[in-house]
Scaffold this active site. Structure first.
Site, PDB file in Angstrom:
ATOM      1  N   LYS A  52       0.842  -1.210   0.000  1.00 50.81           N
ATOM      2  CA  LYS A  52       0.000   0.000   0.000  1.00 50.81           C
ATOM      3  C   LYS A  52       0.872   1.253   0.000  1.00 50.81           C
ATOM      4  O   LYS A  52       0.564   2.246  -0.663  1.00 50.81           O
ATOM      5  CB  LYS A  52      -0.933  -0.010   1.218  1.00 50.81           C
ATOM      6  CG  LYS A  52      -2.055  -1.039   1.083  1.00 50.81           C
ATOM      7  CD  LYS A  52      -2.759  -1.347   2.382  1.00 50.81           C
ATOM      8  CE  LYS A  52      -3.734  -2.521   2.193  1.00 50.81           C
ATOM      9  NZ  LYS A  52      -4.313  -3.024   3.434  1.00 50.81           N
ATOM     10  N   GLN A  96      -4.132  -1.624   9.719  1.00 53.83           N
ATOM     11  CA  GLN A  96      -4.105  -2.956   9.104  1.00 53.83           C
ATOM     12  C   GLN A  96      -4.702  -3.991  10.055  1.00 53.83           C
ATOM     13  O   GLN A  96      -4.304  -4.089  11.210  1.00 53.83           O
ATOM     14  CB  GLN A  96      -2.651  -3.329   8.738  1.00 53.83           C
ATOM     15  CG  GLN A  96      -2.511  -4.651   8.011  1.00 53.83           C
ATOM     16  CD  GLN A  96      -3.188  -4.651   6.633  1.00 53.83           C
ATOM     17  OE1 GLN A  96      -3.092  -3.688   5.881  1.00 53.83           O
ATOM     18  NE2 GLN A  96      -3.893  -5.727   6.325  1.00 53.83           N
ATOM     19  N   ASP A 119     -11.159   2.943   4.569  1.00 57.13           N
ATOM     20  CA  ASP A 119     -11.592   1.541   4.448  1.00 57.13           C
ATOM     21  C   ASP A 119     -13.114   1.442   4.454  1.00 57.13           C
ATOM     22  O   ASP A 119     -13.675   0.434   4.035  1.00 57.13           O
ATOM     23  CB  ASP A 119     -11.059   0.734   5.651  1.00 57.13           C
ATOM     24  CG  ASP A 119      -9.838  -0.099   5.287  1.00 57.13           C
ATOM     25  OD1 ASP A 119      -9.640  -0.374   4.090  1.00 57.13           O
ATOM     26  OD2 ASP A 119      -9.101  -0.487   6.222  1.00 57.13           O
TER      27      ASP A 119
END
Ligand code: NDP
Length: 297
Positions: A52, A96, A119
């Site tokens: 990422k 994460q 997200d």
């Protein structure tokens, strides 16, 4: 023989289409910033985060990375999120998952400022998605929608079966497919581990989205002729190669591609799209937070 849905190519198009927006933001003095927070020793999580960060660098998004010891007190993670919420140069925050057991996942997700929740997992953003007023669409289902769009797969009126009901893939995917909106309007069934007749549902599906995390368990004989098959699954299975494993999807690719009309490979299907849509959401977040208008497709 199925058309192969090329996620790498579509993801490259998405990244390319972001470049104008990034230039517009930069010309106005704003560089989109994405903070990734890793609190884990898991090699797979480490790999995901570093990919990422590399993606950010490639498209000109500022990547800010925070790493915490997996056994650090949970409060350190909550404090980190608070600091990133307050940092004006950070437009998107991604913690994460999974976080260690001693950390309350729900508390972490609620701690992220919903405006920076790229997200799309904060309850406010989940609610907005369900209400048809999404601020950010979660990256994986959003990426699947982009693939369906790129390959002109008709969702309106189609029978769609989503296999899996997780908060990050199955539920938001089904929610997007039933929206009265483009790449929606599908008659959508959600299957899970307690579903009685998975094969019956699959046999009627024009579109199958497989997200169960079960290696190659959907085989060609279960599919309707000509169905579109999007394989979200990423499973490590033992293999006699250097790494000792290979990645396979939830769909038995070789048999499925003989029956399907279109199919995503693993790897090279949904995975690259998830990464591209994170960049998309970050650019969108920067625009929303600064009021600088951009034109995102
Ligand atoms: P979860 O383990 O959270 O959820 C799996 C879902 O599948 C559950 O709802 C479960 O049902 C259901 N399920 C399990 N076995 C069966 C079965 N035999 N029949 C029908 N349903 C079943 O997984 P995630 O949603 O997080 O991820 C799914 C897969 O997608 C994984 O392989 C993951 O690695 C991959 N993934 C890939 C991404 C990408 O970018 N390509 C991104 C995110 C995930 P129940 O609820 O009853 O337990």
């Amino acid at each position: 023989m199925a058309d192969i849905i090329d996620g790498k190519a579509v993801a490259a198009d998405v990244r390319e289409s972001l470049s104008d927006s990034i230039t517009t933001l930069k010309d106005a003095g704003v560089t989109p910033g994405l903070a990734t927070v890793l609190m884990s020793d898991d090699p797979a999580s480490e790999t995901y985060v570093s990919m990422k960060q590399r993606d950010c660098e490639e498209v000109g998004v500022d990547g800010i990375h925070v790493e915490l010891d997996a056994d650090a007190p949970a409060q350190e993670l909550y404090d980190t999120v608070d600091e990133l919420n307050a940092d004006e140069e950070v437009h998107g925050i991604l913690v994460q998952m999974p976080v260690p057991d001693h950390v309350d996942t729900r508390r972490v997700l609620r701690a992220i400022d919903p405006a920076k929740d790229v997200d799309g997992f904060h309850p406010e953003n989940v609610g907005r998605l369900v209400a048809g007023n999404a601020r950010f669409k979660p990256c994986t289902p959003h990426g699947v929608q982009k693939l369906l769009e790129a390959y002109d797969i008709e969702t309106e009126g189609a029978e769609a079966v989503v296999v899996g009901r997780s908060d990050i893939v199955g539920k938001p995917m089904a929610n997007l497919l039933i929206q009265k909106a483009p790449i929606g309007n599908a008659t959508t069934t959600v299957c899970h581990s307690r579903t009685q007749d998975l094969e019956g549902h699959l046999s009627r599906a024009d579109i199958v989205i497989a997200a169960a995390g079960r290696p190659a368990f959907i085989t060609g004989d279960m599919l309707k002729e000509g169905a579109t098959v999007v394989d979200v699954g990423i499973n490590r299975v033992d293999a006699e190669n250097e790494k000792g494993y290979e990645l396979v999807g939830d769909v038995a690719y070789e048999s499925a591609k003989e029956v399907a009309g279109a199919i995503t490979p693993v790897p090279g299907g949904v995975g690259p799209m998830t990464r591209a849509m994170l960049l998309y959401n970050t650019v969108q977040a920067a625009s929303q937070q600064t009021g600088i208008e951009i034109d995102l497709a």
